[in-house]
Design a protein around this motif. Sequence first.
Motif, mmCIF file in Angstrom:
data_model
loop_
_atom_site.group_PDB
_atom_site.id
_atom_site.type_symbol
_atom_site.label_atom_id
_atom_site.label_comp_id
_atom_site.label_asym_id
_atom_site.label_seq_id
_atom_site.Cartn_x
_atom_site.Cartn_y
_atom_site.Cartn_z
ATOM 1 N N GLY A 98 6.277 18.476 46.035
ATOM 2 C CA GLY A 98 7.547 19.341 45.881
ATOM 3 C C GLY A 98 8.648 18.816 46.472
ATOM 4 O O GLY A 98 8.739 17.807 47.575
ATOM 5 N N VAL A 99 9.986 19.097 46.082
ATOM 6 C CA VAL A 99 11.364 18.804 46.620
ATOM 7 C C VAL A 99 11.910 20.200 47.280
ATOM 8 O O VAL A 99 12.529 20.528 46.549
ATOM 9 C CB VAL A 99 12.369 17.693 45.633
ATOM 10 C CG1 VAL A 99 13.290 17.390 46.044
ATOM 11 C CG2 VAL A 99 11.266 16.516 44.836
ATOM 12 N N VAL A 100 12.614 20.013 48.257
ATOM 13 C CA VAL A 100 13.700 21.033 48.825
ATOM 14 C C VAL A 100 14.911 19.496 48.946
ATOM 15 O O VAL A 100 15.240 18.696 49.517
ATOM 16 C CB VAL A 100 13.197 21.242 50.390
ATOM 17 C CG1 VAL A 100 14.408 21.793 50.373
ATOM 18 C CG2 VAL A 100 12.079 21.808 50.557
ATOM 19 N N GLY A 101 15.472 20.174 47.857
ATOM 20 C CA GLY A 101 17.338 19.311 47.286
ATOM 21 C C GLY A 101 18.233 19.873 47.932
ATOM 22 O O GLY A 101 18.787 20.927 48.263
ATOM 23 N N ILE A 102 18.682 18.741 48.597
ATOM 24 C CA ILE A 102 20.181 18.806 49.077
ATOM 25 C C ILE A 102 21.041 19.251 47.977
ATOM 26 O O ILE A 102 21.173 19.125 47.506
ATOM 27 C CB ILE A 102 20.433 17.620 50.043
ATOM 28 C CG1 ILE A 102 21.908 17.987 51.053
ATOM 29 C CG2 ILE A 102 20.780 16.459 48.948
ATOM 30 C CD1 ILE A 102 21.519 16.319 52.028
ATOM 31 N N GLY A 103 22.400 20.250 48.854
ATOM 32 C CA GLY A 103 23.215 20.914 47.509
ATOM 33 C C GLY A 103 22.899 21.569 46.879
ATOM 34 O O GLY A 103 23.583 22.545 46.710
ATOM 35 N N GLU A 104 21.743 21.833 46.707
ATOM 36 C CA GLU A 104 20.918 23.288 45.741
ATOM 37 C C GLU A 104 21.562 24.541 47.221
ATOM 38 O O GLU A 104 21.671 24.314 48.701
ATOM 39 C CB GLU A 104 19.785 23.294 45.667
ATOM 40 C CG GLU A 104 18.526 23.224 46.541
ATOM 41 C CD GLU A 104 17.506 22.987 46.368
ATOM 42 O OE1 GLU A 104 17.082 22.612 45.488
ATOM 43 O OE2 GLU A 104 16.144 23.250 47.467
ATOM 44 N N SER A 105 20.731 25.758 46.293
ATOM 45 C CA SER A 105 21.600 26.745 46.858
ATOM 46 C C SER A 105 20.120 27.050 48.141
ATOM 47 O O SER A 105 19.130 26.595 47.960
ATOM 48 C CB SER A 105 20.652 27.837 46.015
ATOM 49 O OG SER A 105 20.908 28.891 46.820
ATOM 50 N N ALA A 106 20.915 27.637 49.542
ATOM 51 C CA ALA A 106 19.893 27.540 50.370
ATOM 52 C C ALA A 106 19.079 28.865 50.633
ATOM 53 O O ALA A 106 17.774 28.685 51.013
ATOM 54 C CB ALA A 106 20.874 27.746 51.637
#
Length: 262
Positions: A157-165
């Motif tokens: 999985g990915v915890v993407g930069i810029g997405e909702s915290a």
Amino acid sequence: MKKSNVFRKLLGMAAAVCMMALLLGMTTLAADKVETIAFGETKENYDQDAGIVHYYKFQVKQPGLISVTGVAATLAGIPRDLRVSLCDAKGKVLTTDYVNAMNSVVKSYAVNKGVYQFKVQAAEKFIISTGHKKYIEKSGSTQKKAVSMKKKKAITGVVGIGESAKKTDWYKIVLKKSARITLECDVVSSSNIYIEVIPSKKITSIRGKHTIALGNERGERGKVTFQTTTGKKLPTGTYYIKVHRNSRNASTNGIYRIKWTK
């Protein structure tokens, strides 16, 4: 006399027009430059004008890790670090770092699908290069939508930069008979990413950590077995796996791999 006044007015107008042209010309020289860049491509710039801001736009079709490196040089040809900002499609800066291809300094960021830009400024001459590695993610966005995990099969999985915290990824393990749960986790991230185990029904207590906190840019691995405080097997039922960022900070980003080993 009247002709003289008219002539002066014309001269004044001409001077104003020239001044406007000069100002517009100066603005044009310092204008931002926007171009596209493909993964695996290297762009070179020899404008020799540190006042120009360069934007390199690219599209991410699969979530994963993007990387950037490069090097800057002064007008005298002396190499130095290249200052690069990762921006969203509208130009909002998400993070800023320094890279140096000559010293093997590369920066990577976990991102979701979308359009992004690399911003370079205050550099007379430079080169920049990008890369991408996809990571498949099939997680649930809420606890009710949690995706089932299968034993001995890893999920990524990915915890993407810029997405909702506040964004979280949800998975679940269903125990049809009493057992201990062992999770093997690998994380590459800018800061800690939490992998939390939540039982669907109240259990007196689970021995060890309910939450695994892992993360650094070089990667970190953890392996934890969950059981009761008395060392017994966990009762039958559903156990949820919640993945979320540290302190709900949107700048925290990374990729993870979780495997239910036994």
